[in-house]
Design a protein around this motif. Structure first.
Motif, PDB file in Angstrom:
ATOM      1  N   HIS A  39      40.568  25.513  35.810  1.00 21.96           N
ATOM      2  CA  HIS A  39      40.621  24.974  34.337  1.00 21.96           C
ATOM      3  C   HIS A  39      40.353  26.234  33.338  1.00 21.96           C
ATOM      4  O   HIS A  39      39.382  26.796  33.792  1.00 21.96           O
ATOM      5  CB  HIS A  39      39.888  23.697  34.111  1.00 21.96           C
ATOM      6  N   SER A  40      40.891  26.437  32.335  1.00 26.57           N
ATOM      7  CA  SER A  40      40.274  27.435  31.257  1.00 26.57           C
ATOM      8  C   SER A  40      39.923  26.721  30.213  1.00 26.57           C
ATOM      9  O   SER A  40      40.495  25.746  29.513  1.00 26.57           O
ATOM     10  CB  SER A  40      41.132  28.538  31.110  1.00 26.57           C
ATOM     11  N   THR A  41      38.618  27.217  29.536  1.00 29.54           N
ATOM     12  CA  THR A  41      38.184  26.505  28.557  1.00 29.54           C
ATOM     13  C   THR A  41      37.885  27.829  27.302  1.00 29.54           C
ATOM     14  O   THR A  41      37.563  28.780  27.740  1.00 29.54           O
ATOM     15  CB  THR A  41      36.375  26.209  28.753  1.00 29.54           C
ATOM     16  N   PHE A  42      38.712  27.464  26.183  1.00 24.14           N
ATOM     17  CA  PHE A  42      38.474  28.485  25.279  1.00 24.14           C
ATOM     18  C   PHE A  42      37.563  27.744  24.104  1.00 24.14           C
ATOM     19  O   PHE A  42      37.461  26.550  23.934  1.00 24.14           O
ATOM     20  CB  PHE A  42      39.954  28.372  24.357  1.00 24.14           C
TER      21      PHE A  42
ATOM     22  N   THR B 125      36.911  27.877  35.139  1.00 23.51           N
ATOM     23  CA  THR B 125      35.934  26.853  35.911  1.00 23.51           C
ATOM     24  C   THR B 125      36.996  26.658  37.236  1.00 23.51           C
ATOM     25  O   THR B 125      38.132  26.069  37.010  1.00 23.51           O
ATOM     26  CB  THR B 125      35.718  25.658  35.263  1.00 23.51           C
ATOM     27  N   GLY B 126      36.635  26.757  38.419  1.00 19.41           N
ATOM     28  CA  GLY B 126      37.176  26.102  39.640  1.00 19.41           C
ATOM     29  C   GLY B 126      37.877  27.372  40.317  1.00 19.41           C
ATOM     30  O   GLY B 126      38.137  27.120  41.666  1.00 19.41           O
ATOM     31  N   ILE B 127      38.173  28.442  39.787  1.00 20.66           N
ATOM     32  CA  ILE B 127      38.710  29.830  40.486  1.00 20.66           C
ATOM     33  C   ILE B 127      37.887  30.110  41.924  1.00 20.66           C
ATOM     34  O   ILE B 127      38.537  29.994  42.855  1.00 20.66           O
ATOM     35  CB  ILE B 127      38.981  30.876  39.783  1.00 20.66           C
ATOM     36  N   TYR B 128      36.744  30.319  41.756  1.00 20.94           N
ATOM     37  CA  TYR B 128      35.833  30.703  42.859  1.00 20.94           C
ATOM     38  C   TYR B 128      35.886  29.449  44.082  1.00 20.94           C
ATOM     39  O   TYR B 128      36.026  29.652  45.207  1.00 20.94           O
ATOM     40  CB  TYR B 128      34.221  30.764  42.416  1.00 20.94           C
ATOM     41  N   LYS B 129      35.873  28.095  43.979  1.00 22.18           N
ATOM     42  CA  LYS B 129      36.098  27.237  44.877  1.00 22.18           C
ATOM     43  C   LYS B 129      37.369  27.098  45.438  1.00 22.18           C
ATOM     44  O   LYS B 129      37.583  27.063  46.599  1.00 22.18           O
ATOM     45  CB  LYS B 129      35.875  25.811  44.107  1.00 22.18           C
ATOM     46  N   SER B 130      38.219  27.129  44.284  1.00 23.61           N
ATOM     47  CA  SER B 130      39.839  26.955  45.041  1.00 23.61           C
ATOM     48  C   SER B 130      40.261  28.261  45.578  1.00 23.61           C
ATOM     49  O   SER B 130      41.180  28.242  46.590  1.00 23.61           O
ATOM     50  CB  SER B 130      40.713  26.696  43.677  1.00 23.61           C
ATOM     51  N   PHE B 131      39.803  29.521  44.950  1.00 21.69           N
ATOM     52  CA  PHE B 131      40.576  30.535  45.534  1.00 21.69           C
ATOM     53  C   PHE B 131      39.742  31.873  46.325  1.00 21.69           C
ATOM     54  O   PHE B 131      40.154  32.730  46.547  1.00 21.69           O
ATOM     55  CB  PHE B 131      41.715  31.397  44.455  1.00 21.69           C
ATOM     56  N   GLY B 132      38.412  31.613  46.073  1.00 19.24           N
ATOM     57  CA  GLY B 132      37.503  32.536  46.777  1.00 19.24           C
ATOM     58  C   GLY B 132      37.356  33.670  45.995  1.00 19.24           C
ATOM     59  O   GLY B 132      36.599  34.706  46.625  1.00 19.24           O
ATOM     60  N   ILE B 133      37.785  33.620  44.781  1.00 17.39           N
ATOM     61  CA  ILE B 133      37.600  34.838  43.813  1.00 17.39           C
ATOM     62  C   ILE B 133      36.802  34.577  42.802  1.00 17.39           C
ATOM     63  O   ILE B 133      36.527  33.346  42.320  1.00 17.39           O
ATOM     64  CB  ILE B 133      38.923  35.265  43.684  1.00 17.39           C
ATOM     65  N   PRO B 134      35.852  35.703  42.058  1.00 21.57           N
ATOM     66  CA  PRO B 134      35.256  35.255  41.091  1.00 21.57           C
ATOM     67  C   PRO B 134      35.694  34.603  39.744  1.00 21.57           C
ATOM     68  O   PRO B 134      36.859  34.636  39.398  1.00 21.57           O
ATOM     69  CB  PRO B 134      34.463  36.296  40.702  1.00 21.57           C
ATOM     70  N   GLU B 135      35.051  33.589  39.135  1.00 23.75           N
ATOM     71  CA  GLU B 135      35.654  32.869  37.818  1.00 23.75           C
ATOM     72  C   GLU B 135      35.618  34.043  36.891  1.00 23.75           C
ATOM     73  O   GLU B 135      35.025  35.489  36.999  1.00 23.75           O
ATOM     74  CB  GLU B 135      34.580  31.849  37.403  1.00 23.75           C
ATOM     75  N   LEU B 136      36.439  34.022  35.821  1.00 23.15           N
ATOM     76  CA  LEU B 136      36.710  35.072  34.829  1.00 23.15           C
ATOM     77  C   LEU B 136      36.278  34.656  33.475  1.00 23.15           C
ATOM     78  O   LEU B 136      36.481  33.570  32.870  1.00 23.15           O
ATOM     79  CB  LEU B 136      38.114  35.427  34.762  1.00 23.15           C
ATOM     80  N   PHE B 137      35.638  35.591  32.859  1.00 25.44           N
ATOM     81  CA  PHE B 137      34.886  35.466  31.448  1.00 25.44           C
ATOM     82  C   PHE B 137      35.652  36.324  30.476  1.00 25.44           C
ATOM     83  O   PHE B 137      35.850  37.527  30.844  1.00 25.44           O
ATOM     84  CB  PHE B 137      33.526  35.491  31.311  1.00 25.44           C
ATOM     85  N   ILE B 138      36.122  36.033  29.109  1.00 28.34           N
ATOM     86  CA  ILE B 138      37.059  36.968  28.197  1.00 28.34           C
ATOM     87  C   ILE B 138      36.182  36.754  26.885  1.00 28.34           C
ATOM     88  O   ILE B 138      36.125  35.448  26.428  1.00 28.34           O
ATOM     89  CB  ILE B 138      38.470  36.431  28.243  1.00 28.34           C
TER      90      ILE B 138
END
Length: 150
Positions: free
Chosen positions: A23-26, A39-52
């Motif tokens: 999920h992406s939160t703005f 939120t969830g990228i790390y759990k789902s795909f094993g790569i770090p979450e992203l902050f912009i």
């Protein structure tokens, strides 16, 4: 937000993670630079979450989507090197960000992971004159939470 609105938002976050893997939160308050995070990228795909930080909502969501698509099947995300193909608009860098620098920003992730291990990286981009933050003449309100060295 009311308690019911918060509950509905958490439900939406959880449903999007099940459906899309993240999920992406703005967040835009008007008083500080806007920001967007996954939120969830790390759990789902094993790569770090992203902050912009400080990019428009649609562009931020597009960058998160492109990031997931490009790196979800890789063992490692390239850090501290220029990436020219995450978007066709401009090059970016991805830098590591300590979780403790994000506690005021990534509230949905803090709730979702509930003390479990997860990682974040930040997307660093050019200003409108083509300068990165370490270049002389850089002029943009991008909040940088990690160590950026070009």
């Amino acid at each position: 937000m009311t308690d019911e609105q918060i509950k509905q938002y958490h439900k939406q976050v959880d449903e999007n993670i099940v459906k899309y893997g993240y999920h992406s939160t703005f967040v835009f308050t008007g008083n500080t630079p806007s920001f967007c995070y996954s939120t969830g990228i790390y759990k789902s795909f094993g790569i770090p979450e992203l902050f912009i930080s400080s990019l428009p909502q649609n562009l931020s969501h597009e960058l998160i989507q492109n990031y997931v698509h490009k790196f979800k099947n890789m063992d490692k995300v390239p850090l501290d090197i220029k990436i020219d193909d995450l978007t066709d608009r401009f090059p970016v860098y991805l830098i590591e960000v300590p979780i403790d620098k994000l506690t005021d920003y990534v509230l949905s992730s803090i709730r979702f992971y509930e003390g479990k291990n997860y990682k974040y990286i930040q997307l660093i981009y050019l200003d409108t004159n083509g300068y990165f933050p370490n270049n002389k003449g850089y002029n943009y309100d991008q909040v940088i939470l990690g160590q950026f060295e070009q």
